[in-house]
Design a protein around this motif. Structure first.
Motif, PDB file in Angstrom:
ATOM      1  N   VAL A  31      -0.297 -11.143   5.942  1.00  0.00           N
ATOM      2  CA  VAL A  31      -1.083  -9.922   6.165  1.00  0.00           C
ATOM      3  C   VAL A  31      -0.906  -9.007   4.961  1.00  0.00           C
ATOM      4  N   LEU A  32      -2.018  -8.584   4.396  1.00  0.00           N
ATOM      5  CA  LEU A  32      -2.023  -7.596   3.323  1.00  0.00           C
ATOM      6  C   LEU A  32      -2.592  -6.298   3.868  1.00  0.00           C
ATOM      7  N   GLY A  33      -1.768  -5.264   3.877  1.00  0.00           N
ATOM      8  CA  GLY A  33      -2.199  -3.972   4.394  1.00  0.00           C
ATOM      9  C   GLY A  33      -2.517  -3.008   3.274  1.00  0.00           C
ATOM     10  N   TYR A  34      -3.696  -2.364   3.369  1.00  0.00           N
ATOM     11  CA  TYR A  34      -4.095  -1.393   2.341  1.00  0.00           C
ATOM     12  C   TYR A  34      -5.286  -0.589   2.856  1.00  0.00           C
TER      13      TYR A  34
ATOM     14  N   TRP B 234      -3.554   5.255   9.074  1.00  0.00           N
ATOM     15  CA  TRP B 234      -2.359   4.660   8.491  1.00  0.00           C
ATOM     16  C   TRP B 234      -1.096   5.352   8.966  1.00  0.00           C
ATOM     17  N   MET B 235      -1.079   6.662   8.973  1.00  0.00           N
ATOM     18  CA  MET B 235       0.139   7.398   9.282  1.00  0.00           C
ATOM     19  C   MET B 235       0.657   7.105  10.680  1.00  0.00           C
ATOM     20  N   GLU B 236      -0.250   6.812  11.602  1.00  0.00           N
ATOM     21  CA  GLU B 236       0.167   6.514  12.983  1.00  0.00           C
ATOM     22  C   GLU B 236       0.882   5.170  13.082  1.00  0.00           C
ATOM     23  N   LYS B 237       0.695   4.303  12.095  1.00  0.00           N
ATOM     24  CA  LYS B 237       1.314   2.971  12.128  1.00  0.00           C
ATOM     25  C   LYS B 237       2.389   2.785  11.069  1.00  0.00           C
ATOM     26  N   LYS B 238       2.496   3.728  10.152  1.00  0.00           N
ATOM     27  CA  LYS B 238       3.325   3.569   8.952  1.00  0.00           C
ATOM     28  C   LYS B 238       4.745   3.107   9.252  1.00  0.00           C
TER      29      LYS B 238
ATOM     30  N   PRO C 206      12.294   2.154   5.627  1.00  0.00           N
ATOM     31  CA  PRO C 206      12.096   3.558   5.268  1.00  0.00           C
ATOM     32  C   PRO C 206      11.189   3.777   4.068  1.00  0.00           C
ATOM     33  N   PHE C 207      10.918   2.727   3.285  1.00  0.00           N
ATOM     34  CA  PHE C 207      10.023   2.870   2.139  1.00  0.00           C
ATOM     35  C   PHE C 207       8.608   2.394   2.460  1.00  0.00           C
ATOM     36  N   SER C 208       8.286   2.305   3.727  1.00  0.00           N
ATOM     37  CA  SER C 208       6.969   1.854   4.165  1.00  0.00           C
ATOM     38  C   SER C 208       5.855   2.556   3.392  1.00  0.00           C
ATOM     39  N   ASN C 209       4.898   1.760   2.901  1.00  0.00           N
ATOM     40  CA  ASN C 209       3.845   2.323   2.055  1.00  0.00           C
ATOM     41  C   ASN C 209       2.692   1.328   1.994  1.00  0.00           C
ATOM     42  N   LEU C 210       1.599   1.747   1.399  1.00  0.00           N
ATOM     43  CA  LEU C 210       0.472   0.873   1.121  1.00  0.00           C
ATOM     44  C   LEU C 210       0.400   0.625  -0.386  1.00  0.00           C
ATOM     45  N   PRO C 211       0.166  -0.625  -0.796  1.00  0.00           N
ATOM     46  CA  PRO C 211      -0.033  -1.797   0.042  1.00  0.00           C
ATOM     47  C   PRO C 211       1.290  -2.353   0.570  1.00  0.00           C
ATOM     48  N   TYR C 212       1.177  -3.097   1.658  1.00  0.00           N
ATOM     49  CA  TYR C 212       2.312  -3.857   2.165  1.00  0.00           C
ATOM     50  C   TYR C 212       1.878  -5.304   2.354  1.00  0.00           C
ATOM     51  N   TYR C 213       2.869  -6.192   2.414  1.00  0.00           N
ATOM     52  CA  TYR C 213       2.589  -7.613   2.559  1.00  0.00           C
ATOM     53  C   TYR C 213       3.602  -8.199   3.533  1.00  0.00           C
ATOM     54  N   ILE C 214       3.088  -8.879   4.533  1.00  0.00           N
ATOM     55  CA  ILE C 214       3.937  -9.516   5.544  1.00  0.00           C
ATOM     56  C   ILE C 214       3.679 -11.016   5.513  1.00  0.00           C
ATOM     57  N   ASP C 215       4.729 -11.769   5.223  1.00  0.00           N
ATOM     58  CA  ASP C 215       4.650 -13.224   5.146  1.00  0.00           C
ATOM     59  C   ASP C 215       5.782 -13.777   5.994  1.00  0.00           C
ATOM     60  N   GLY C 216       5.498 -13.998   7.266  1.00  0.00           N
ATOM     61  CA  GLY C 216       6.549 -14.424   8.176  1.00  0.00           C
ATOM     62  C   GLY C 216       7.599 -13.338   8.319  1.00  0.00           C
TER      63      GLY C 216
END
Length: 219
Positions: free
Chosen positions: A4-7, A46-50, A57-67
């Protein structure tokens, strides 16, 4: 399960990552967040899910989830994907150049983005930026590409995808800006003609605009 690529629902920092994912045949889903229109430019999508995605704690866009791997920051994401597909350089020299161009390309991008989001001074700043682009920035890239197929030599590395994306954005911004630079034009065509890049850019997943968010002067 696909990565998943979030942006944001723009090209921005994610454009080069999407190209890299397409080239490496990585199965992925885009989680796109929409910024609201002026005057508030609401970012609540975005802010509601950040801080509810396990990104730390460094959650930001873009993010990448691979397993189990969850990372943020565009260069870190590019490097992670590149490392999975031998796109970080095959020799010590290539690896060193890859490290260097990762940051050189980001510096190029930051200057462009700084202009695009200058809502109050964009019209007066645009001309000087184009002049600097043609007289200073592009000639440097033209010089380093002489005798090379890609930024680091004969082999693709992950910074090439970010750089190609930036060249493509600049061609939308100032059509013909590469006309005086044969090495850059050849480089742009070389990457654009890669079968999986070409297929992605001709698919419904690709979009030319918006490049930047609603709050930008040039989108």
């Amino acid at each position: 399960m696909p990565a998943v690529l979030g942006y944001w629902k723009i090209r921005g920092l994610a454009g080069g990552i999407r190209l890299l994912l397409a080239h490496t045949d990585t199965e992925w889903e885009d989680a796109m967040y929409e910024c609201g229109p002026a005057p508030d430019f609401d970012r609540s999508s975005w802010m509601e899910k950040k801080f509810n995605l396990g990104l730390g704690p460094f959650s930001n866009l873009p993010y990448y989830i691979d397993g189990d791997v969850k990372i943020v920051e565009s260069n870190a994401i590019l490097r992670y994907i590149g490392s999975q597909h031998n796109l970080c350089g095959t020799t010590k020299e290539e690896q060193a150049l890859c490290n260097m161009y990762e940051h050189v390309v980001m510096g190029f991008r930051n200057g462009f983005v700084g202009l695009c989001y200058q809502t109050k001074t964009y019209e007066t700043a645009r001309g000087p930026y184009i002049q600097q682009l043609k007289e200073q920035k592009l000639p440097k890239f033209e010089e380093i590409l002489k005798g090379k197929k890609f930024l680091c030599g004969d082999n693709l590395t992950f910074p090439d995808f970010h750089f190609f994306e930036l060249l493509d954005q600049h061609l939308l911004f100032e059509p013909g800006c590469l006309d005086s630079f044969p090495e850059l034009k050849a480089y742009y065509s070389r990457i654009g003609d890669l079968p999986k890049i070409k297929a992605y850019r001709e698919s419904d997943r690709f979009f030319a605009h918006p490049v930047n968010n609603h709050s930008a002067a040039w989108k």
